[in-house]
Enzyme design. Structure first.
Site, mmCIF file in Angstrom:
data_model
loop_
_atom_site.group_PDB
_atom_site.id
_atom_site.type_symbol
_atom_site.label_atom_id
_atom_site.label_comp_id
_atom_site.label_asym_id
_atom_site.label_seq_id
_atom_site.Cartn_x
_atom_site.Cartn_y
_atom_site.Cartn_z
ATOM 1 N N HIS A 102 -29.690 -59.318 110.981
ATOM 2 C CA HIS A 102 -28.552 -59.707 110.649
ATOM 3 C C HIS A 102 -27.112 -59.582 110.767
ATOM 4 O O HIS A 102 -26.237 -59.703 110.986
ATOM 5 C CB HIS A 102 -28.625 -59.940 108.654
ATOM 6 C CG HIS A 102 -28.180 -58.129 108.217
ATOM 7 N ND1 HIS A 102 -29.498 -56.708 108.812
ATOM 8 C CD2 HIS A 102 -27.282 -57.239 108.774
ATOM 9 C CE1 HIS A 102 -29.193 -55.712 108.256
ATOM 10 N NE2 HIS A 102 -27.719 -55.595 108.197
ATOM 11 N N ASP A 133 -36.392 -58.109 110.444
ATOM 12 C CA ASP A 133 -35.032 -57.986 110.394
ATOM 13 C C ASP A 133 -34.397 -57.476 112.310
ATOM 14 O O ASP A 133 -33.788 -56.169 111.823
ATOM 15 C CB ASP A 133 -34.104 -57.259 108.717
ATOM 16 C CG ASP A 133 -32.769 -57.522 109.002
ATOM 17 O OD1 ASP A 133 -31.905 -58.266 109.768
ATOM 18 O OD2 ASP A 133 -32.342 -56.663 108.564
ATOM 19 N N SER A 178 -25.886 -51.213 110.216
ATOM 20 C CA SER A 178 -27.425 -51.844 110.313
ATOM 21 C C SER A 178 -27.605 -51.150 111.529
ATOM 22 O O SER A 178 -26.763 -51.626 112.469
ATOM 23 C CB SER A 178 -26.476 -52.878 109.483
ATOM 24 O OG SER A 178 -26.920 -53.072 108.163
#
Length: 500
Positions: free
Chosen positions: A136, A166, A241
Site C-alpha cells: 500500500h 501487502d 508502514s
C-alpha cells in the site's frame, strides 16, 4: 517502683532489633541492585540501533489520483427567463432535473492530480539493492524514491508485489555502499518478547519505539487468509508502514503494516499495531526472485471444521481438526493420497485448530512446498506429505497494470476457451482469430477505458506500437509511457487503435 528485666530479656530484645535492621538493609540493597539492573548494558539499544539503522529507509511515492465523472457542455443560467420554459427545470425553485437533460450535453471526463505519500522500508539484500516495504506504500506508483538514513536518494523500481500479502520488493537503481538487515525466524518469536519498531511516522525520519509482542497469528482483515500478523504495543503510526520490527539483537522479525486506531482513520497509535512476520516476508521474497511473482501453492481440497463432540464419539484423542469434504481430481491432494473423509489433525506437528488455521497456512505456502499432515482415517493415524501444485492467475485488474485501465478486468487470450464459450462456428470466425494477446473480460462501473471505446472480448495485441503476447509484455509496454497509451485492438477480425 521500676520493673527490673533479666539478662535473658535484654539479649532477646537486642537480637530482635538487629534482625529488623538487617532486613531493612537487605531491602535497600535489593532496591539499589534493581536500579542497577535497569541501567545494565542489556537494555541499552544504542549499539544495536547504530548497526541496523543504515538499513532502514524512507519510501517516497509519486502517483496520480484519478477523478471520474460527467460534465455538461453548457451551464444553465437561472437568471435567464428562457430557462423557465425549459422542460428540464422544475417549476419549484428553478431546480435543474439532471436526469432530464439531453444526453448529448452529458460527457464523461477523467482528471488526475499528482499526489505523494510517504512510508518506510528496509534493505534486505545490500549486494542486489533489494528493499522490502508494504504494497500500500507503493501502489499505483508513477515514481518511487528511496531515501537512506544518511540522506542519499535513489530511484527504485518494483521487482514484485502482492496486494493480499501487502508486501512489495523494490530494487534501487545505481546504488552503492548499502547496509542490509539480518532476517530472523519469526517462529521463534514469543508473546512478551521485547521488540523495536523503526520508521518515519508523520515524516519524522529514523524514529524508534520499543514495546513487546502482544499476540501472534492475528487475522485483522475478514476473509484474507494471508493475514498472520504479529501484534505489538510498540508505537506504530502513519509513515511507519513498511518499516522493520526487530528483536533486541537487531534482527528483522516483521514488517510494520497497520494499526488499530480510533474512529478517525488518521488517529494515532493506541498501543495496537500489526506487523507481517519475517517468515512471510522471506517466502514472498523467495517467490519473487524465483518466479517474478507469487506462484501460490494449491492443495486441491474442500474442508470444514470437525467438531469436538464428533471426535469423542469416534474416540479420537484430539478435540480439534478439519474434515476433508472433497478432493479435486488431478490435484496434488489426490496425487499424494489425501481422500474425502480424512480428518486432518496436525500440520508439521502443529495442531490444526480449525479450518481458518488451515486456510492461513495454505495461503503462506507456494508451488513445490511440501506440507506434512497427520490425519485420521479408518481408526488409524497416518502421516502423509504433499507437494503443492501451482495456481494459475486467471484475471488481472487493469488498475494494477496502469491507472488509465482502472475498473477493467483482463486475462490472457485463450482461443480454445473462447471457442467453447461462444459455441458457434459463425462467431468463432469473427471472435476467435489465431493471435496472441490480452482479452478484455469485463468492466466495472465508471471505467474510463470503456468510455473511450474498449469492449468486452476485444483482444489487445499491441501497446504503444509494441506487440504483446502475455501479461508480462502487456505490463512492460504500458510502463514505457505512463501518460500516453495507444492500444492496438482486434475486434471481429478488424484492427482498431485507441488512445487513452
Amino acid at each position: 517502683m521500676k520493673k527490673k528485666y533479666s539478662l535473658k530479656f535484654w539479649v532477646i530484645a537486642i537480637l530482635f532489633f538487629i534482625s529488623i535492621i538487617s532486613s531493612k538493609v537487605a531491602e535497600c540493597k535489593g532496591f539499589f541492585d534493581l536500579e542497577k539492573s535497569f541501567k545494565s548494558d542489556n537494555l541499552n539499544l544504542s549499539p544495536m540501533l547504530k548497526k541496523i539503522m543504515p538499513s532502514v529507509v524512507r519510501v517516497l511515492t509519486e502517483y496520480h489520483l484519478e477523478y471520474h465523472g460527467y460534465y455538461y457542455n453548457y451551464l444553465f443560467n437561472i437568471n435567464n427567463t428562457d430557462i423557465l420554459n425549459n422542460k428540464n427545470v422544475s417549476e419549484f425553485n428553478n431546480f435543474i432535473d439532471v436526469k432530464g437533460i439531453d444526453k448529448i450535453n452529458k460527457n464523461y471526463s477523467i482528471s488526475s492530480n499528482k499526489m505523494k505519500k510517504l512510508g518506510s522500508g528496509v534493505i534486505v539484500d545490500s549486494d542486489n539493492a533489494y528493499v522490502i516495504t508494504n504494497y500500500h506504500v507503493i501502489s499505483n506508483a508513477d515514481r518511487i524514491i528511496v531515501i537512506l538514513t544518511d540522506g542519499r536518494e535513489y530511484l527504485a523500481k518494483i521487482v514484485g508485489e502482492s496486494k493480499k500479502m501487502d508486501l512489495a520488493m523494490l530494487r534501487l537503481i545505481n546504488s552503492k555502499n548499502l547496509s542490509s538487515i539480518k532476517i530472523a525466524n519469526s517462529n521463534d518469536v514469543n508473546v512478551g518478547d521485547y521488540c523495536v519498531a523503526i520508521g518515519s511516522p508523520y515524516n519524522l525520519k529514523n524514529s524508534v519505539s520499543i514495546g513487546i509482542v502482544s499476540a501472534l497469528h492475528r487475522i485483522i482483515h475478514e476473509d484474507n487468509y494471508f493475514d498472520n500478523y504479529i501484534q505489538t504495543d510498540a508505537a506504530i503510526n502513519h509513515g511507519n508502514s513498511g518499516g522493520p520490527l526487530v528483536n533486541l539483537n537487531g534482527e528483522l522479525i516483521g514488517i510494520n503494516a497497520s494499526i488499530l486506531s480510533g474512529d478517525n482513520d488518521y488517529s494515532g497509535n493506541i498501543g495496537i499495531g500489526f506487523s507481517i512476520p519475517s517468515n512471510s516476508v522471506y517466502r514472498f521474497s523467495s517467490q519473487i526472485l524465483k518466479f517474478g511473482n507469487l506462484n501460490l501453492g494449491k492443495l486441491g481440497i474442500k474442508f470444514s471444521d470437525f467438531e469436538s463432540e464428533n471426535f469423542k464419539s469416534f474416540k479420537i484423542p484430539y478435540d480439534k481438526g478439519v474434515l476433508i469434504n472433497s478432493v479435486e481430481k488431478g490435484s496434488s491432494a489426490e496425487k499424494f493420497g489425501l481422500k474425502p473423509g480424512d480428518i486432518l489433525v496436525s500440520l508439521s506437528n502443529i495442531p490444526i485448530l480449525n479450518s481458518t488455521f488451515l486456510k492461513v497456512e495454505l495461503s503462506t505456502h507456494f508451488k513445490n512446498d511440501v506440507m506434512s499432515f497427520q490425519l485420521y482415517r479408518n481408526f488409524k493415524f497416518l502421516n502423509i506429505k504433499v507437494r503443492l501444485g501451482g495456481k494459475k492467475k486467471i484475471f488481472y485488474y487493469g488498475g494494477h497494470l496502469h491507472y488509465k485501465l482502472s475498473n477493467s478486468i483482463f486475462s490472457i487470450y485463450d482461443r480454445k476457451k473462447l471457442k467453447n464459450k461462444l459455441n458457434n462456428k459463425k462467431k468463432e470466425k469473427l471472435f476467435c482469430p489465431k493471435v496472441k494477446g490480452i482479452i478484455v473480460n469485463s468492466f466495472l462501473p465508471n471505467s474510463y477505458s470503456h468510455m473511450l471505446g474498449l469492449r468486452v472480448n476485444d483482444i489487445i495485441i499491441g501497446v504503444n506500437f509494441h506487440k504483446v503476447a502475455n501479461i508480462y509484455d502487456f505490463k512492460k509496454s504500458l510502463s514505457l509511457n505512463k501518460n500516453y497509451v495507444v492500444l492496438e485492438v482486434m475486434r471481429k477480425n478488424k484492427i482498431y487503435f485507441f488512445t487513452i
